[in-house]
Each structure stands twice: as structure tokens, then as C-alpha cells.
Design an enzyme around this catalytic site. Structure first.
Site, mmCIF file in Angstrom:
data_model
loop_
_atom_site.group_PDB
_atom_site.id
_atom_site.type_symbol
_atom_site.label_atom_id
_atom_site.label_comp_id
_atom_site.label_asym_id
_atom_site.label_seq_id
_atom_site.Cartn_x
_atom_site.Cartn_y
_atom_site.Cartn_z
ATOM 1 N N GLY A 213 0.807 -1.215 0.000
ATOM 2 C CA GLY A 213 0.000 0.000 0.000
ATOM 3 C C GLY A 213 0.837 1.261 0.000
ATOM 4 O O GLY A 213 0.396 2.304 -0.477
ATOM 5 N N MET A 214 2.073 1.189 0.527
ATOM 6 C CA MET A 214 2.885 2.385 0.633
ATOM 7 C C MET A 214 4.148 2.314 -0.221
ATOM 8 O O MET A 214 4.604 3.319 -0.751
ATOM 9 C CB MET A 214 3.278 2.615 2.100
ATOM 10 C CG MET A 214 3.905 3.963 2.364
ATOM 11 S SD MET A 214 4.188 4.266 4.119
ATOM 12 C CE MET A 214 5.685 3.338 4.381
ATOM 13 N N LYS A 232 13.815 -0.239 -2.315
ATOM 14 C CA LYS A 232 12.460 0.039 -1.845
ATOM 15 C C LYS A 232 12.172 1.531 -1.984
ATOM 16 O O LYS A 232 12.950 2.367 -1.532
ATOM 17 C CB LYS A 232 12.292 -0.388 -0.384
ATOM 18 C CG LYS A 232 10.864 -0.201 0.132
ATOM 19 C CD LYS A 232 10.648 -0.895 1.469
ATOM 20 C CE LYS A 232 9.209 -0.790 1.913
ATOM 21 N NZ LYS A 232 8.944 -1.514 3.170
ATOM 22 N N ASP A 325 5.794 -5.448 13.492
ATOM 23 C CA ASP A 325 5.046 -6.081 12.408
ATOM 24 C C ASP A 325 5.634 -7.453 12.080
ATOM 25 O O ASP A 325 5.855 -7.792 10.917
ATOM 26 C CB ASP A 325 5.055 -5.184 11.163
ATOM 27 C CG ASP A 325 3.950 -5.555 10.172
ATOM 28 O OD1 ASP A 325 2.982 -6.234 10.590
ATOM 29 O OD2 ASP A 325 4.050 -5.171 8.991
#
Length: 512
Positions: A213-214, A232, A325
Site C-alpha cells: 500500500g505504501m 524500496k 510487524d
């Protein structure tokens, strides 16, 4: 024999797949069910016969409710819509029931000769916002773009940051609108990613690895060298909040401070043409999520994996960094070496930081692996090492049983369960798990944070102690087996010698 009810067929399959019943027990229950004048549900019969517990009955019913509608062949859902629904559910934007209703509505529209995407229907039903649709599409490597010339809207597949896309109708450039008012599009465009065709800064892009999503991750090569890295970068910083950009930069800075063989290494953080990105080591292999999907691991392997990641977390915690996470898809298994690598520190925070990178009280992380205290996190004190231990405990639970301790239709219901219910022992789903191992798991995922291991080091040490005792026990058993075998052989030789002695003595007595 009467025709089986589809719901009972699904119920039986789920019970059998999870090891709650044997084939023989299932056949026996079906015989009982069909012998009744008014057949009851298969679950009721299995419960009455004592083949399943009431807890197992409820678990199967919940799983059945989530999967039943998707077995209706009449729906003919397109693959991209199935994926869209799966992402919407995983992100907590929609429940399975809401997705199933939208799929049924889509099928009815198709019967009338009308076509509508699942996203459009969910927006019309008030389940999703247009912004949420955009987020889900990014996970599917899609982006809605508008032509600057003719204003046509396109669903662009595999959009590449920094690379221009032209309208196939008028040739004008496509741009992502600052405000997306509707998920409807006129057509789709698929972007090819030829290896080495474009570069970002000093890196030549080879292929896309993953997209969320990001951020988006590419496999890249440093110009003038044979050094392969993972690159990234943010998908669209014009659309990103300042907090998201700060969180992205925070990930690079957090990992750059760490130097551990089981934590991914970051090389540099750069910004080119307004695009922030960082390079990190490229790990060739598979994620732990893929390992689980392929059949999982043995109990000993699951414990060894957990111990290794616990040691990596202990190091990160010693540097005052919490991951926040931990999940199977963020743990890589390197193909050539078998090395485990903890990835994606996108939500990592320094323990002394405040929650300035998130809205106050807003829980971040993946709900399935998120600790209960995260749902009400109002300050960073809630995110201490024991929160990471909870998430790692959920990973261990999944490795041992093939499922997670809690299941629910939406993240809110899931977090309410985590806050108010004790997790079911992993032995409910895998009776072969030894009691000491089940106790380790339950201590990791205890509801109350004070009842968990005080540190990742304590967890790693307890697993190491258990594995050592298990190996010593196997070693002693092996030695004992050899001694028993040796004793049996010795006894046999003695018996032969004695028999020979008796025969010889009898023979000599006859002669003399």
C-alpha cells in the site's frame, strides 16, 4: 443414500482437514445422520457422538461461514476481483460477508449484461471509500490514472514510478489525480517492465519483487558493478501524508542502525526527482508464509526458526528498536544458505519515541499477529519488546498448527477477541505438540503483557533449553536401543553356546 447437503460437505471437509475427526468417524457420523427421519446438521451429530468438542464445532462453523458463499460456481468471480476482495479483507476494509454480498450483486449485474468491478460495487454500497480502493489496487499492482488530454480514465497495471505512461487514444500523458472521486475506469493498460530499461539514481532496475500500500520493492543492480540489491521506494509521495514519508525514512534509518546476520542490511537512503528510496541486501529465497503454504515445518524446525528470530529481536531490542510487524511474510529463508532474515522494519520505532508517526491511539501492524494492547495504544510505552514477542508467538502457533489462534470476519472483531478471550491451546489443532512446547507458545501470546516472556532473550533461551533436552533424550534413547540390541545379540550367542554345550555333553556320555 440421500444427496449430501453442500453445507455438510464443507463442514466435513473442514473438520477432516484440521484433524478434528478421522475418515472413519466422519463416515460413521454420516451413517447416523442419514438414518434419521429428519436428518440433523453434520456438526450436531459429530458433537453428540463425541467426535468433536463444542469449541471445535464453533471454529468450524465460523470457517464455514467465511468460505461457503465462495463455493457457489454460479458466481464466476474474476481472479482480479477475488484478489481485490482478499486484499480488502486482509487490510480490514471489508468483512467476508460484505465481500460475498458484493460478489452476488456483481453476478446479478452480469446476468443483466452489465459489468461492474468489485471495487465499484463496494463503494456504491458504502463499504469502501475511493481512497481505500486506490490502496487495494496498489497491492494488486494497479493504479487509476487520468489522461491530461481526453480525460479518459485507465486502470494501469504495473505502474512504474518515475516512468511516463501515455494514453493509447490521444497520446497525452497519464497522471494520477490528486483527488480520486470514483473507482470507475474506461479501459486498462498493462505496463511491461523490461529488465534494465530504466534506472533510479545509481541503480538499474531489473524487475519488480513486491508492492504494498505504501511502497514498491525492485531487484536492482548498482551501475558499473555486479552488486545486486533490493530497492524500496514509495509509490506516490504526492498522495502520501507527511507521516507516511517520515515512517518510510524511519524504516531505513532504523535498519541502518542494526548489524545482525538475521536482520536485513540497509546500504543507503536517497532521494531522486522527489522520490525517496533506500537500497538493502537482496535475499533470494522464500518467505516463511510460503513455507507454511507449502506444508509447514516439523515441531523442532518451528522451534529453531522461532529461536533464531527471537535472538535477532533481542539484538534489535537492545538497540532500543521494536519491529511491531512480525509475521511470516516478513521473515525470509535464504535459498542457498538456509539463513533466516527478518525483513520490513516499516513500522519499527525507537522505544523512547512518541507516536508522532501515527495518529493518536491508531493501531498499526497486521491485525492477525498484532498484540491486544496495540488496539488501544495511546503512547509508545505500550510498544515494548513483549509486543514483538506476542507477534512471534503467533508465528510459532501458525508454524505448529497451520492456523492462527484467533479468527474473525473483521479486524475490530478480531482485536475484541484478543482483548477479552484467552487463546485456545495449540494442542486443540495439533495434538502431537508436546506439553512444554504448548506452554512456550501460550506464554508468548498471553493476553496480559506481564504474563509473557520478559524479553526475547528469555524466549530464545527457553527454546534452546527444550531443544537441548529433546536431543539429549533422543541420544540416550539411541544408546539404550543399541544396548538392548547388543544385549539381545549377547543373549542369543549365550543361548547358542549353552545348546552346543548340552549337545556335546550328551554325545560324549554316549561314547563313554
Amino acid at each position: 443414500m440421500p444427496k449430501a447437503d453442500p453445507q455438510d460437505i464443507l463442514f466435513g471437509r473442514i473438520a477432516l482437514h484440521n484433524g478434528f475427526v478421522t475418515e472413519e468417524q466422519l463416515k460413521n457420523a454420516l451413517k447416523v445422520q442419514y438414518s434419521e427421519q429428519k436428518p440433523r446438521r453434520l456438526g450436531e451429530v459429530l458433537l453428540e457422538l463425541g467426535y468433536i468438542s463444542s469449541d471445535q464445532l464453533q471454529l468450524i462453523l465460523r470457517s464455514q461461514d467465511m468460505r461457503l458463499d465462495m463455493h457457489d460456481k454460479r458466481l464466476k468471480t474474476r481472479k482480479r476481483d477475488i484478489l481485490f476482495g482478499a486484499v480488502a479483507k486482509r487490510l480490514g476494509f471489508a468483512s467476508q460477508q460484505e465481500i460475498n454480498e458484493a460478489v452476488k450483486k456483481q453476478a446479478l449485474l452480469r446476468e443483466q449484461g452489465k459489468e461492474a468491478s468489485l471495487g465499484e460495487i463496494l463503494v456504491e454500497d458504502g463499504v469502501l471509500t475511493v481512497s481505500q480502493v486506490k490502496t487495494i489496487l496498489s497491492y494488486q499492482r494497479r493504479s487509476i490514472m487520468v489522461c491530461q488530454g481526453c480525460n479518459k480514465r485507465y486502470n494501469v497495471v504495473n505502474p512504474i514510478p518515475t516512468r511516463q505512461v501515455k494514453c493509447p487514444e490521444c497520446g497525452s500523458l497519464l497522471v494520477e489525480p490528486e483527488v480520486l472521486d470514483s473507482p470507475k475506469v474506461d479501459a486498462s493498460i498493462e505496463e511491461e517492465i523490461p529488465s534494465g530499461a530504466f534506472s533510479i539514481g545509481e541503480y538499474i532496475i531489473l524487475e519488480e519483487i513486491s508492492r504494498g500500500g505504501m511502497g514498491i520493492v525492485y531487484k536492482a543492480r548498482k551501475k558499473g558493478t555486479n552488486i545486486i540489491v533490493a530497492l524500496k521506494m514509495m509509490l506516490d509521495e504526492k498522495e502520501s501524508l507527511k507521516e507516511e514519508v517520515a515512517r518510510f525514512e524511519n524504516e531505513a534509518k532504523a535498519i541502518a542502525r542494526l548489524n545482525h546476520p538475521n536482520i536485513v542490511s540497509v546500504f543507503d537512503l536517497s532521494c531522486v526527482g522527489g522520490k525517496h528510496f533506500f537500497s538493502m541486501e537482496y535475499i533470494e529465497g522464500k518467505t516463511l508464509a510460503q513455507v507454511i503454504d507449502e506444508g509447514g515445518t516439523s515441531i523442532e524446525e518451528a522451534l529453531s526458526i522461532t529461536r533464531t528470530i527471537a535472538e535477532a529481536l533481542d539484538y534489535a531490542h537492545s538497540q532500543k528498536i521494536c519491529h511491531r510487524d512480525i509475521k511470516p511474510s516478513n521473515i525470509m529463508l535464504e535459498g542457498k544458505t538456509g539463513r533466516l532474515v527478518l525483513m520490513d522494519f516499516g513500522l519499527a520505532v525507537r522505544q523512547e519515541q512518541t507516536l508522532r508517526l501515527t495518529k493518536t491511539g491508531f493501531a498499526v501492524g497486521t491485525p492477525l499477529y498484532m498484540p491486544p494492547e496495540s488496539a488501544t495504544a495511546g503512547n509508545i510505552k505500550e510498544y515494548d519488546p513483549r509486543s514483538d514477542i506476542y507477534s512471534l508467538g503467533c508465528v510459532l502457533y501458525e508454524l505448529l498448527t497451520g492456523r492462527l489462534p484467533f479468527m474473525a470476519d473483521n479486524p475490530l472483531e478480531l482485536m475484541v477477541k484478543k482483548m477479552n478471550e484467552d487463546p485456545p491451546p495449540p494442542t486443540v489443532f495439533n495434538p502431537k505438540i508436546p506439553k512444554p512446547v504448548a506452554q512456550i507458545v501460550l506464554k508468548c501470546i498471553a493476553r496480559k503483557i506481564d504474563e509473557r516472556y520478559p524479553s526475547a532473550r528469555h524466549l530464545a533461551d527457553e527454546i534452546a533449553s527444550y531443544l537441548h533436552k529433546t536431543r539429549m533424550r533422543k541420544k540416550r534413547h539411541g544408546i539404550l536401543s543399541k544396548l538392548v540390541k547388543y544385549g539381545a545379540v549377547t543373549a542369543s550367542l549365550a543361548a547358542i553356546a549353552y545348546a552346543t554345550y548340552i549337545v556335546t555333553t550328551q554325545f560324549l556320555l554316549r561314547i563313554f
